[in-house]
Design an enzyme around this catalytic site. Structure first.
Site, PDB file in Angstrom:
ATOM      1  N   CYS A 134       6.636  -2.101   8.600  1.00 32.33           N
ATOM      2  CA  CYS A 134       5.543  -2.420   7.679  1.00 32.33           C
ATOM      3  C   CYS A 134       6.000  -2.199   6.247  1.00 32.33           C
ATOM      4  O   CYS A 134       6.071  -1.044   5.782  1.00 32.33           O
ATOM      5  CB  CYS A 134       4.307  -1.568   7.993  1.00 32.33           C
ATOM      6  SG  CYS A 134       2.931  -1.862   6.859  1.00 32.33           S
ATOM      7  N   CYS A 137       3.433  -0.600   3.957  1.00 29.52           N
ATOM      8  CA  CYS A 137       3.219   0.824   4.239  1.00 29.52           C
ATOM      9  C   CYS A 137       4.336   1.681   3.647  1.00 29.52           C
ATOM     10  O   CYS A 137       4.078   2.729   3.039  1.00 29.52           O
ATOM     11  CB  CYS A 137       3.158   1.068   5.741  1.00 29.52           C
ATOM     12  SG  CYS A 137       1.933   0.104   6.632  1.00 29.52           S
ATOM     13  N   ASP A 138       5.584   1.248   3.839  1.00 26.40           N
ATOM     14  CA  ASP A 138       6.729   2.107   3.551  1.00 26.40           C
ATOM     15  C   ASP A 138       7.643   1.618   2.432  1.00 26.40           C
ATOM     16  O   ASP A 138       8.621   2.296   2.096  1.00 26.40           O
ATOM     17  CB  ASP A 138       7.557   2.281   4.832  1.00 26.40           C
ATOM     18  CG  ASP A 138       6.749   2.882   5.968  1.00 26.40           C
ATOM     19  OD1 ASP A 138       5.870   3.713   5.676  1.00 26.40           O
ATOM     20  OD2 ASP A 138       6.979   2.515   7.132  1.00 26.40           O
TER      21      ASP A 138
END
Length: 305
Positions: A134, A137-138
């Site tokens: 992701c 997300c990261d």
């Protein structure tokens, strides 16, 4: 006689536990069945920056536990078991999980979708140590660093475009010589001066020293293998919805996602689909949470009939 719940929720991610919270708070006798731990895919993310209310971000595992505690505060019960079969043919629905039978008037399916893996040795062990699924997300961990995106569809191209605004350099590895992504995604990507395309290529192996240091890239035309060094690898080759256990009990699209619109209603009355498992444009924690609340609203309408 077995307990007949007002609602059984399958899956304990953000969509599932939001549904459990809303249902229990509304006075419905609610059971949530989860095979591992609260939070679902969210627990793989160390810091979630785009969920409202946490100005410094929040650990995915911690957020999952908080959601579980919120639901259980109002009386929702959690059963740790793996769902293997369902029967939605009658007014009272049946769920079989880890050899036990459970019954309910309504079912909310929140089983999510799992990212497809490359199938490389130790891939699972490297999650959080340079392997990610992701970008949104990261990606923040790789500001001014070098990253690699694997894939050529809409998700991969979107991830590469997003990462190009954070990272110093982005490799995009694709098995073909053209992108599969919708054309609207192409232009911004091709204009980015820090993206290097590795066409007709695949990741043959990871280069590892405690964490990811890069990847061995095989050219599928020549067979030549070269090293591409990077700080993180984002795998974006698709997702597989967790719907195998349904066995045609409800309608799925060609990719296996449950067909349900913004009402979360499926083609079977009393059955609702929420979060990543349903057909939708955006799969994020915040949209999953929204689905959970919506499902309970329409489930209450159904129960009132």
């Amino acid at each position: 006689m077995p307990t007949i719940y007002d609602m059984i929720i399958l899956g304990g991610g953000p969509a599932g536990y939001t549904a459990a919270l809303y249902a229990a708070r509304a006075g419905l006798n609610t059971l949530l069945i989860e095979k591992m731990s609260a939070g679902g895919q969210m627990t793989l993310t160390d810091i979630i920056d785009n969920y409202p209310g946490f100005e410094n971000g929040v650990d995915g595992f911690d957020l999952g536990m908080k959601m579980q505690q919120c639901a259980e505060r109002f009386g929702a019960k959690t059963e740790y078991a793996e769902v293997t079969a369902v029967d939605f043919s009658d007014t009272i629905k049946k769920v079989i999980a880890s050899g036990k039978e459970f019954f309910a008037k309504t079912i909310v399916i929140a089983t999510g979708a799992n990212p497809k893996e490359l199938g490389i040795k130790n891939e699972g062990e490297l999650i959080g140590r340079g392997v990610h699924y992701c970008a949104h997300c990261d990606g923040r961990f790789y500001k001014d660093k070098t990253v690699m995106v694997v894939g050529g569809g809409n998700s991969a191209v979107s991830d590469a475009s997003y990462l190009s605004r954070l990272a110093k350099k982005v490799y995009l590895v694709h098995r073909r010589d053209t992108l599969r992504a919708t054309k609207i995604y192409h232009d911004p990507l091709l204009k980015a001066d820090n993206i290097e395309f590795l066409w007709n290529s695949r990741v043959a192996d990871f280069i590892v020293d405690e964490r990811i240091k890069g990847a061995k890239i095989e050219n599928l035309l020549s067979g030549e293998i070269t090293d591409a060094f990077c700080d993180g690898i984002f795998i974006s080759i698709g997702r597989k919805p967790a719907t195998d256990f349904l066995n045609d009990a409800i309608a799925l699209d060609k990719n296996g996602y449950i067909i349900a619109d913004e009402t979360t209603k499926t083609n079977v009355e009393g059955i609702f689909a929420v979060g990543d498992v349903r057909t939708k444009a955006l799969r994020q924690v915040v949209t999953a949470v929204s689905d959970g609340a919506v499902a309970v609203h329409f489930a209450e309408e159904y129960l009132a009939k």
